[in-house]
Design a protein around this motif. Sequence first.
Motif, PDB file in Angstrom:
ATOM      1  N   PRO A 167      -0.827  53.456  17.322  1.00  0.00           N
ATOM      2  CA  PRO A 167      -2.023  52.632  17.573  1.00  0.00           C
ATOM      3  C   PRO A 167      -3.075  52.719  16.479  1.00  0.00           C
ATOM      4  CG  PRO A 167      -1.388  53.845  19.552  1.00  0.00           C
ATOM      5  CD  PRO A 167      -0.542  54.385  18.428  1.00  0.00           C
ATOM      6  N   SER A 168      -3.053  53.805  15.719  1.00  0.00           N
ATOM      7  CA  SER A 168      -4.019  53.968  14.626  1.00  0.00           C
ATOM      8  C   SER A 168      -3.843  52.880  13.568  1.00  0.00           C
ATOM      9  CB  SER A 168      -3.875  55.345  13.983  1.00  0.00           C
ATOM     10  OG  SER A 168      -4.141  56.365  14.927  1.00  0.00           O
ATOM     11  N   TYR A 169      -2.639  52.293  13.499  1.00  0.00           N
ATOM     12  CA  TYR A 169      -2.406  51.233  12.528  1.00  0.00           C
ATOM     13  C   TYR A 169      -3.277  50.017  12.810  1.00  0.00           C
ATOM     14  CZ  TYR A 169       1.678  53.569  10.515  1.00  0.00           C
ATOM     15  OH  TYR A 169       2.508  54.448   9.879  1.00  0.00           O
ATOM     16  N   THR A 170      -3.751  49.877  14.052  1.00  0.00           N
ATOM     17  CA  THR A 170      -4.605  48.746  14.401  1.00  0.00           C
ATOM     18  C   THR A 170      -5.852  48.727  13.527  1.00  0.00           C
ATOM     19  OG1 THR A 170      -3.867  48.830  16.710  1.00  0.00           O
ATOM     20  CG2 THR A 170      -5.901  47.632  16.260  1.00  0.00           C
ATOM     21  N   GLN A 171      -6.492  49.888  13.375  1.00  0.00           N
ATOM     22  CA  GLN A 171      -7.697  49.951  12.555  1.00  0.00           C
ATOM     23  C   GLN A 171      -7.382  49.736  11.083  1.00  0.00           C
ATOM     24  OE1 GLN A 171     -10.416  53.194  13.396  1.00  0.00           O
ATOM     25  NE2 GLN A 171      -9.571  53.471  15.443  1.00  0.00           N
ATOM     26  N   VAL A 172      -6.253  50.265  10.635  1.00  0.00           N
ATOM     27  CA  VAL A 172      -5.853  50.087   9.234  1.00  0.00           C
ATOM     28  C   VAL A 172      -5.635  48.600   8.937  1.00  0.00           C
ATOM     29  CG1 VAL A 172      -4.101  50.599   7.493  1.00  0.00           C
ATOM     30  CG2 VAL A 172      -4.780  52.363   9.137  1.00  0.00           C
TER      31      VAL A 172
END
Length: 332
Positions: free
Chosen positions: A300-305
Amino acid sequence: MEKTSGSTKVSVAGVLRKILQTRELSLVVLLAIIVIALMSSTSTFATSGNIRVLLQGMSVDMMIAIPMAISLIAGNIDFSVGSNLCLSSAIVGLALNGGVPAVLAVLIGLASGAFFGFLNGVIINKLGVTPLVATLGTWMAYRGIALVIIGGQTLGNFGESFTIIGRATWLGVPSTIVYMFAVILIGIFIVKYLSFFHNAYLIGSNKLSARLAGINIEKFIYVSYMITGMIAAFAGIVLAARLGSSSQNAGTQLEFRNVVGLLVGGISMDGGEGKLIGAVLGVTLMQIINNAIVLLYLNPSYTQVITGGILILAVAVDQLSKKRKEIGRAHV
């Protein structure tokens, strides 16, 4: 035969050039490519259940994105919408837990959202603070107030007279989706047919010209921020009704997702440019990307990236487009 082949190449190149030059067409093509790729890579994307979840999840962001887009076209950004949503829904939750009837609690919530939007207008008009700084300040302040009054808890135990707002279905369509399309259609209508809102383009393009044309810019700021605040509150009410609770995390990062979606959709940070249909497509693109990350079991951290990367790319494209237009005017 050679002439036919040559003319075909020219026509194809012309079509491709037109698609690339028109932001809305480019987004439609990009969305189509992403959808086809997702349908090929996962069996769950095109299911009715996922589409329903996607649209319901999109509804809150989309409802708020429409008045945000109108303000941004006029050169006025609003970063406080997510915090406004959280605070207004918290106020409604406290009212409901205090025994206030659902209808009155909703009216209190809507009035609260409009008031918080009015405060943004006061800070901008009376104190001379830029919209970016003003709404970043209220973004922190409204969120802080919400944290204080909720006290780290989740407000719940709302009666059916309230939760039906977010859980009802109309002809089999969830009410949240109906609200979303209603806001989109009303937004497109008022910008096209009501001169007050259509003036956003002139205000965003040249404020001095707008003043000379007799447009009351201060009034526009008050009205647009109040409407944005009220719609943010309404979205928060709908979300609380659907979930059956008001949380201090409601609306977190919503403002940043929407700003990215609006920029991708062709709404310029400098104002004066963009169409609401582009805003709709931009927000849809962001929601599909978020949905894809879940379906593909990515971190889910890829969302911000991805969101940050798209933001930089969208602003860069916007600036390059402006430079190209300035060069074109200089050669005329």
